[in-house]
Design an enzyme around this catalytic site. Structure first.
Site, PDB file in Angstrom:
ATOM      1  N   HIS A   1      -3.802  -0.150  11.998  1.00  0.00           N
ATOM      2  CA  HIS A   1      -5.228  -0.251  12.340  1.00  0.00           C
ATOM      3  C   HIS A   1      -5.517  -1.558  13.079  1.00  0.00           C
ATOM      4  O   HIS A   1      -6.178  -2.449  12.546  1.00  0.00           O
ATOM      5  CB  HIS A   1      -6.095  -0.179  11.080  1.00  0.00           C
ATOM      6  CG  HIS A   1      -5.906   1.062  10.277  1.00  0.00           C
ATOM      7  ND1 HIS A   1      -6.297   2.306  10.721  1.00  0.00           N
ATOM      8  CD2 HIS A   1      -5.371   1.266   9.050  1.00  0.00           C
ATOM      9  CE1 HIS A   1      -6.001   3.215   9.803  1.00  0.00           C
ATOM     10  NE2 HIS A   1      -5.435   2.603   8.776  1.00  0.00           N
TER      11      HIS A   1
ATOM     12  N   ASN B   1      -5.735  11.814   1.832  1.00  0.00           N
ATOM     13  CA  ASN B   1      -5.104  10.504   1.708  1.00  0.00           C
ATOM     14  C   ASN B   1      -3.593  10.663   1.811  1.00  0.00           C
ATOM     15  O   ASN B   1      -3.066  10.892   2.880  1.00  0.00           O
ATOM     16  CB  ASN B   1      -5.560   9.863   0.387  1.00  0.00           C
ATOM     17  CG  ASN B   1      -5.246   8.397   0.285  1.00  0.00           C
ATOM     18  OD1 ASN B   1      -4.114   7.992   0.432  1.00  0.00           O
ATOM     19  ND2 ASN B   1      -6.261   7.582   0.029  1.00  0.00           N
TER      20      ASN B   1
ATOM     21  N   HIS C   1      -0.673   0.640   7.195  1.00  0.00           N
ATOM     22  CA  HIS C   1      -1.261   1.463   6.132  1.00  0.00           C
ATOM     23  C   HIS C   1      -0.154   2.397   5.628  1.00  0.00           C
ATOM     24  O   HIS C   1       0.849   1.916   5.104  1.00  0.00           O
ATOM     25  CB  HIS C   1      -2.469   2.207   6.735  1.00  0.00           C
ATOM     26  CG  HIS C   1      -3.452   2.723   5.743  1.00  0.00           C
ATOM     27  ND1 HIS C   1      -4.723   3.108   6.090  1.00  0.00           N
ATOM     28  CD2 HIS C   1      -3.362   2.935   4.412  1.00  0.00           C
ATOM     29  CE1 HIS C   1      -5.382   3.523   5.023  1.00  0.00           C
ATOM     30  NE2 HIS C   1      -4.569   3.442   3.995  1.00  0.00           N
TER      31      HIS C   1
ATOM     32  N   ASP D   1      -3.893   8.630  -4.720  1.00  0.00           N
ATOM     33  CA  ASP D   1      -3.675   7.941  -3.447  1.00  0.00           C
ATOM     34  C   ASP D   1      -2.411   8.481  -2.778  1.00  0.00           C
ATOM     35  O   ASP D   1      -2.366   9.637  -2.401  1.00  0.00           O
ATOM     36  CB  ASP D   1      -3.632   6.423  -3.698  1.00  0.00           C
ATOM     37  CG  ASP D   1      -3.952   5.582  -2.469  1.00  0.00           C
ATOM     38  OD1 ASP D   1      -3.508   5.959  -1.363  1.00  0.00           O
ATOM     39  OD2 ASP D   1      -4.623   4.548  -2.604  1.00  0.00           O
ATOM     40  N   ASN D   2      -1.353   7.682  -2.639  1.00  0.00           N
ATOM     41  CA  ASN D   2      -0.157   8.151  -1.942  1.00  0.00           C
ATOM     42  C   ASN D   2       0.731   9.026  -2.831  1.00  0.00           C
ATOM     43  O   ASN D   2       0.737   8.877  -4.050  1.00  0.00           O
ATOM     44  CB  ASN D   2       0.639   6.955  -1.422  1.00  0.00           C
ATOM     45  CG  ASN D   2      -0.054   6.293  -0.254  1.00  0.00           C
ATOM     46  OD1 ASN D   2      -0.439   6.954   0.698  1.00  0.00           O
ATOM     47  ND2 ASN D   2      -0.241   4.985  -0.331  1.00  0.00           N
TER      48      ASN D   2
ATOM     49  N   ASN E   1      -4.745   7.745   7.612  1.00  0.00           N
ATOM     50  CA  ASN E   1      -4.448   7.080   6.345  1.00  0.00           C
ATOM     51  C   ASN E   1      -2.948   7.108   6.069  1.00  0.00           C
ATOM     52  O   ASN E   1      -2.323   6.087   5.874  1.00  0.00           O
ATOM     53  CB  ASN E   1      -5.212   7.760   5.212  1.00  0.00           C
ATOM     54  CG  ASN E   1      -5.045   7.071   3.879  1.00  0.00           C
ATOM     55  OD1 ASN E   1      -3.937   6.904   3.385  1.00  0.00           O
ATOM     56  ND2 ASN E   1      -6.140   6.652   3.275  1.00  0.00           N
TER      57      ASN E   1
ATOM     58  N   GLU F   1       0.814  -1.221   0.000  1.00  0.00           N
ATOM     59  CA  GLU F   1       0.000   0.000   0.000  1.00  0.00           C
ATOM     60  C   GLU F   1       0.840   1.259   0.000  1.00  0.00           C
ATOM     61  O   GLU F   1       0.512   2.224  -0.662  1.00  0.00           O
ATOM     62  CB  GLU F   1      -0.946  -0.015   1.204  1.00  0.00           C
ATOM     63  CG  GLU F   1      -2.189   0.871   1.044  1.00  0.00           C
ATOM     64  CD  GLU F   1      -1.983   2.352   1.270  1.00  0.00           C
ATOM     65  OE1 GLU F   1      -2.771   3.150   0.713  1.00  0.00           O
ATOM     66  OE2 GLU F   1      -1.037   2.745   1.990  1.00  0.00           O
TER      67      GLU F   1
END
Length: 366
Positions: A145, A235, A126, A280-281, A179, A65
């Protein structure tokens, strides 16, 4: 019968009102559904863009991720994310942190051992970020998480025996649905909360209603505060090489915001760059300052996983984001046949490493 006649107009009005309210609610729901589909880019298909010498990283099967690459080419990769509403190919297996040496010709992922006393069974990593101290100590911050709560785990990396020593677990009332994270020091960071609520049904409602209640928080042992707000779903987060600007991806707004960082750690909004994909990232090229991002061309395919209609991957490179005319290039795109659900893209010495929410990891030449 006079009594009955008197109530009829009132009853009719009540029925009319009820019908009107149901109609308004239905129209609102339809409008929200349309807006929600637009935010997920539900009808977008992706045209392929290929790169030379692409190969999957051996050892990564259930997600990569987030990726953070040290200046020496060692890449940390978070794997095995379990997240409400998203696919997992190993729902019962704890998450892991992998190390990949990008100096090798055909690198493979090595799982980093984590020191005793840390609860590995509920490890659900994450976003990640590294911080290299003046004495060359490498700190790794990991958003975790456990049991679907949010914590930030602080580790020290011991290169000699490929291990992480757990230093502390950080919990705070402002770190509710974390996140991603960008380290500012050995125990301070900025973090994004991608939702206001942490309950899955409320999270979905928040997304469906288009509430902009997501935010960015600054954390240090001395003070913790909200420093930016008004996002649909904040994010990825990262920092410019000169350490003057913080970049925040809003995945449901299809945008990257530039924030100026001040001496007291507060942020002020400079500009927002709109894109046509779910960002996203964010990774930053330390030399050029270019922003590299793994994106979801069609969020509907990510959230409603269908093996016959796989979530695609897309990598964008953003040059000169502070200028009037930033240059955005689609560097890589795949329909999901090679790589499903790209979430991050990082570069090192002419190589591109692309990670995914729950699938594999790919290395290509640029």
């Amino acid at each position: 019968g006079t009594g009955r006649d008197a109530t009829e107009p009132g009853a009719a009005m009540g029925k009319l009102l009820a019908v009107a309210l149901v109609g308004i609610a239905a129209a609102l729901a339809a409008e929200r559904l349309l807006a929600f589909r637009n935010r997920l880019n539900a009808s977008r298909e992706v045209a392929p863009v290929s790169l030379p010498n692409c190969r999957l990283i051996k050892g990564i099967e259930t997600g990569s991720e987030d990726i953070d690459i040290l200046p020496n080419g060692l890449a940390f990769i978070s794997s095995g994310l379990k997240y409400p509403g998203l696919k997992s190919f190993a729902p019962d297996k704890p998450g892991e942190i992998f190390l990949v040496d990008l100096n090798e010709n055909n690198p493979r992922a090595v799982e980093l051992r984590i020191s005793r006393g840390f609860d590995l069974t509920s490890f659900n990593p994450h976003g990640i970020s590294t911080y290299v101290d003046r004495d060359d100590t490498v700190y790794l911050f990991v958003v975790n998480h456990p049991h679907l709560k949010s914590t930030v785990e602080l580790f020290k990396f011991v290169e000699d025996d490929n291990s992480l020593v757990h230093l502390k677990t950080i919990r705070h009332d402002l770190l509710t649905s974390v996140n991603d994270i960008v380290a500012m020091g050995p125990d301070s960071f900025y973090a994004t909360n991608d939702h206001y609520f942490s309950d899955f049904i409320l999270m979905f409602l928040e997304m469906f209603l288009g509430l902009t209640w997501s935010n960015v928080v600054y954390y240090s042992p001395k003070e913790v505060k909200e420093v930016a707000s008004g996002f649909y779903s904040a994010n990825g987060i990262n920092i410019s090489p000169d350490r003057k600007y913080i970049y925040v991806a809003d995945v449901l707004d299809h945008s990257v915001s530039v924030m100026e960082k001040h001496a007291n750690w507060s942020l002020t909004h400079v500009k927002t760059l709109q894109l046509d994909t779910l960002v996203d990232n964010l990774s930053i090229d330390p030399h050029s300052g270019d922003i590299w991002t793994g994106c979801h061309p069609n969020g509907m395919k990510l959230f409603y996983y269908d093996p016959e209609n796989l979530p695609a991957s897309e990598v964008l490179r953003i040059q000169n984001i502070l200028s009037e005319e930033p240059v955005v290039t689609r560097v890589y795109a795949d329909n999901g046949s090679v790589l499903q659900g790209s979430s991050v893209a990082s570069t090192y010495e002419g190589k591109l490493l692309i990670g995914t929410v729950f699938h594999r990891a790919l290395q290509c030449d640029l």
